[in-house]
Design a protein around this motif. Structure first.
Motif, short mmCIF file in Angstrom:
data_model
loop_
_atom_site.label_atom_id
_atom_site.label_comp_id
_atom_site.label_asym_id
_atom_site.label_seq_id
_atom_site.Cartn_x
_atom_site.Cartn_y
_atom_site.Cartn_z
N GLY A 214 -38.90 -36.12 10.84
CA GLY A 214 -39.98 -35.69 9.96
C GLY A 214 -41.37 -35.87 10.53
O GLY A 214 -42.36 -35.57 9.85
N ASP A 254 -43.72 -35.70 7.41
CA ASP A 254 -43.28 -35.05 6.18
C ASP A 254 -43.16 -36.09 5.07
O ASP A 254 -42.64 -37.19 5.30
N TRP A 256 -42.54 -36.11 0.61
CA TRP A 256 -42.47 -35.55 -0.74
C TRP A 256 -42.74 -34.04 -0.74
O TRP A 256 -43.52 -33.53 -1.55
N SER A 257 -42.13 -33.32 0.18
CA SER A 257 -42.33 -31.87 0.33
C SER A 257 -43.75 -31.54 0.76
O SER A 257 -44.15 -30.37 0.74
N GLY A 258 -44.52 -32.55 1.13
CA GLY A 258 -45.85 -32.35 1.69
C GLY A 258 -45.95 -33.08 3.01
O GLY A 258 -44.96 -33.16 3.76
N TYR A 259 -47.11 -33.64 3.32
CA TYR A 259 -47.28 -34.33 4.60
C TYR A 259 -48.43 -35.32 4.49
O TYR A 259 -49.29 -35.24 3.59
N PRO A 304 -47.34 -32.76 -3.06
CA PRO A 304 -46.92 -32.13 -4.32
C PRO A 304 -46.17 -33.16 -5.17
O PRO A 304 -44.99 -33.40 -4.98
N ASP A 307 -43.74 -30.13 -9.47
CA ASP A 307 -43.83 -28.71 -9.16
C ASP A 307 -45.10 -28.08 -9.72
O ASP A 307 -45.42 -26.93 -9.41
N SER A 310 -50.48 -31.37 -7.72
CA SER A 310 -50.60 -31.68 -6.29
C SER A 310 -51.90 -32.42 -6.02
O SER A 310 -52.90 -32.26 -6.74
N GLU A 386 -48.64 -22.41 -4.94
CA GLU A 386 -48.86 -23.34 -3.85
C GLU A 386 -50.32 -23.81 -3.82
O GLU A 386 -51.23 -23.07 -4.20
#
Length: 428
Positions: A214, A254, A256-259, A304, A307, A310, A386
Motif C-alpha cells: 500500500g 493507502d 481507508w480508500s484514500g491516502y 473518505p 461514502d 470526506s 468523489e
C-alpha cells in the motif's frame, strides 16, 4: 427561362455549402479531429467583500476555498502525430489566461488580462531500447508538478523549457532525468532591456518503489545553476549567486480508500526560501543567499470517512536561515482542512478552515510576525460524489482574520472581513 445574377450567386453558395459539408464530414478530417486530445482548467466567478470586491489573502497558507478573486484558465491541445509499431511522436500545447474578472472585454491592451504560452513540447516513445514506455522529450512543459490542491501550491515544480528522458524503468521503479531552463528576474537595472539571469536546472527523480504493501515513494534532486553573462558578472553583487540544491523525498500510504503522504525537503542557496514561501523550486536572485539553507515537512491526505463524508488536509512546517541580508531565521506553520458531505450525487456541503503563523527573526534582534485564519462554508454542485469530482459550482461565504498585523482589509482599516460569492472550477 432567364438566369439572373442572383440565381448564379445562389447556385455558387449552394455548391460551396455542399462542398464544405462534405469536407467537414470526410473520414480523414473526422479522424484527424478525433486524434486531438483536449484538456484544460478553469476557475472564475463573482464575489464581494464588506468593502468592494472580494479580498484574496494568503491563500497558499490558509486555503483557497472562498479566497480566490481571479479568473484563470488553461486550454491544452495535443495529438499523436506519428505512430508505427511501438514508436510514437506526440505534440502537446497549452495556452493560459489570467485576469481579475472585472469587465466583459479583458484584453492585454488595458492590462486587464495576461495570456501565456505554458506548454509546447514533443514527447517520443518507443526509441529507448528495453523500455518502450520511456519518453524522450523536449520543449516547454509543466514537468511532473506535485500539487497541494486546497492551498493551490506546487511544492515541487521545476517547469520551463528543457529536454530529458522520463519514466525509464530501473529496478522496482522508474528514473527521470531532465535539463530545464527557468530564468530569474533581472536584479540590476543598470542593464538595458530584458536581461534576466539564466538559471539551468538538472532534475533527477526516482519514483515507484513500494517498500511495503500500500505504499509508494518518490525521491529527487534538483540542482540549480545560475549562468550570468559576462556583463552581469562584471557588476557582481547579487549576480554572484551560487549553485543551489533542493532534495525531496516522499512516501505515500493507502488508507481507508484514500491516502496519506509525508514529504520532506531540504534546500540551500537561492532555493532555500521555497521552504517558507510555499514555493516549488524558483531561484531567488533578489537577495544574497550564499549562506541560506532551509527545511520543510508536509503532510497531506484524503480520507473518505464514509461514502458521503470526506476529509482533505495539508499541514506545512518550514524553516529557513539567512534567506535575506536582514533575516537570521524564518519559520512557517500552516494547517488547512477541508470537509465535504454529499447530500446527493450532485449536491454537497463544504467547509474549510485554515490557519497559519510565520515569524522572521532579524539580525538586529527584532521580529516580524504574521498570522491569520479563514473559515469558509459553501454549497457545491458537482459532477459526481468523489472529493475531486469536477466541474463544480460553489456558493460560498468566508471570514478572513489577520490576527497579527491587523488592519489588512478594507483599505487598511480592519483586521477582518467577509467574502461572499459564486465560483466555478473545472478540469478535463
Amino acid at each position: 427561362m432567364t438566369i439572373t445574377p442572383e440565381d448564379n450567386m445562389n447556385t455558387k453558395l449552394c455548391t460551396l455549402a455542399v462542398a464544405l459539408a462534405a469536407t467537414l464530414t470526410s473520414p480523414s478530417l473526422l479522424a484527424a479531429i478525433d486524434n486531438i486530445d483536449f484538456h484544460g482548467y478553469l476557475r472564475g466567478g463573482v464575489g464581494v467583500s464588506r468593502d468592494g470586491g472580494m479580498e484574496e489573502w494568503q491563500k497558499n497558507k490558509i486555503g483557497r476555498l472562498g479566497n480566490e478573486a481571479d479568473t484563470y484558465g488553461e486550454v491544452e491541445l495535443g495529438s499523436e502525430v506519428y505512430k508505427k509499431d511501438d514508436v510514437s511522436f506526440y505534440v502537446d500545447t497549452m495556452v493560459s489566461m489570467f485576469s481579475d474578472g472585472s469587465n466583459d472585454n479583458e484584453t492585454t491592451l488595458g492590462d486587464d488580462a495576461q495570456f501565456g504560452l505554458r506548454q509546447l513540447n514533443l514527447q517520443i516513445k518507443g526509441l529507448i531500447p528495453g523500455d518502450k514506455n520511456a519518453v524522450i522529450w523536449g520543449g516547454k512543459r509543466y514537468y511532473q508538478r506535485h500539487d497541494l490542491h486546497i492551498i493551490d501550491t506546487k511544492y515541487w515544480n521545476i517547469s520551463g523549457s528543457g529536454a530529458g528522458v522520463e519514466n525509464y524503468t530501473l529496478g522496482p521503479g522508474a528514473i527521470s532525468v531532465a535539463w530545464i531552463r527557468n530564468d530569474a528576474n533581472d536584479v540590476d537595472y543598470r542593464e538595458d532591456g530584458d536581461n534576466d539571469v539564466n538559471i539551468n536546472y538538472i532534475d533527477v527523480r526516482y519514483a515507484g518503489w513500494k517498500p511495503w504493501s500500500g505504499a509508494w515513494t518518490e525521491f529527487g534532486v534538483d540542482y540549480a545553476i545560475p549562468n550570468a553573462t559576462d556583463k552581469q558578472k562584471e557588476y557582481g553583487g547579487l549576480y554572484d549567486a551560487e549553485n543551489g540544491v533542493m532534495l525531496t523525498g516522499e512516501v505515500s500510504q493507502d488508507m481507508w480508500s484514500g491516502y496519506q503522504k509525508l514529504v520532506v525537503q531540504y534546500a540551500d542557496k537561492g532555493l532555500a526560501q521555497n521552504m517558507v514561501s510555499q514555493g516549488g523550486g524558483w531561484y531567488d536572485m533578489y537577495n544574497d543567499t550564499r549562506d541560506a539553507k532551509g527545511y520543510r515537512v508536509i503532510n497531506t491526505g484524503l480520507l473518505p470517512i464514509t461514502d458521503r463524508f470526506s476529509l482533505n488536509q495539508v499541514f506545512t512546517w518550514g524553516s529557513a536561515d539567512n534567506v535575506t541580508a536582514q533575516t537570521d531565521s524564518s519559520t512557517l506553520l500552516s494547517l488547512v482542512g477541508r470537509a465535504q458531505y454529499q447530500f446527493t450525487d450532485y449536491v454537497r456541503g463544504i467547509g474549510e478552515v485554515g490557519s497559519f503563523w510565520q515569524k522572521d527573526k532579524n539580525r538586529d534582534g527584532s521580529d516580524y510576525k504574521q498570522a491569520g485564519q479563514k473559515y469558509t462554508l459553501a454549497l457545491g454542485l458537482a459532477a459526481g460524489r468523489e472529493f475531486m469530482s469536477r466541474p463544480e459550482l460553489r456558493v460560498f461565504a468566508s471570514y478572513l482574520n489577520d490576527s497579527e498585523q491587523g488592519n489588512t482589509f478594507q483599505d487598511n482599516t480592519a483586521d477582518n472581513t467577509w467574502n461572499f460569492g459564486v465560483q466555478v472550477e473545472a478540469w478535463w
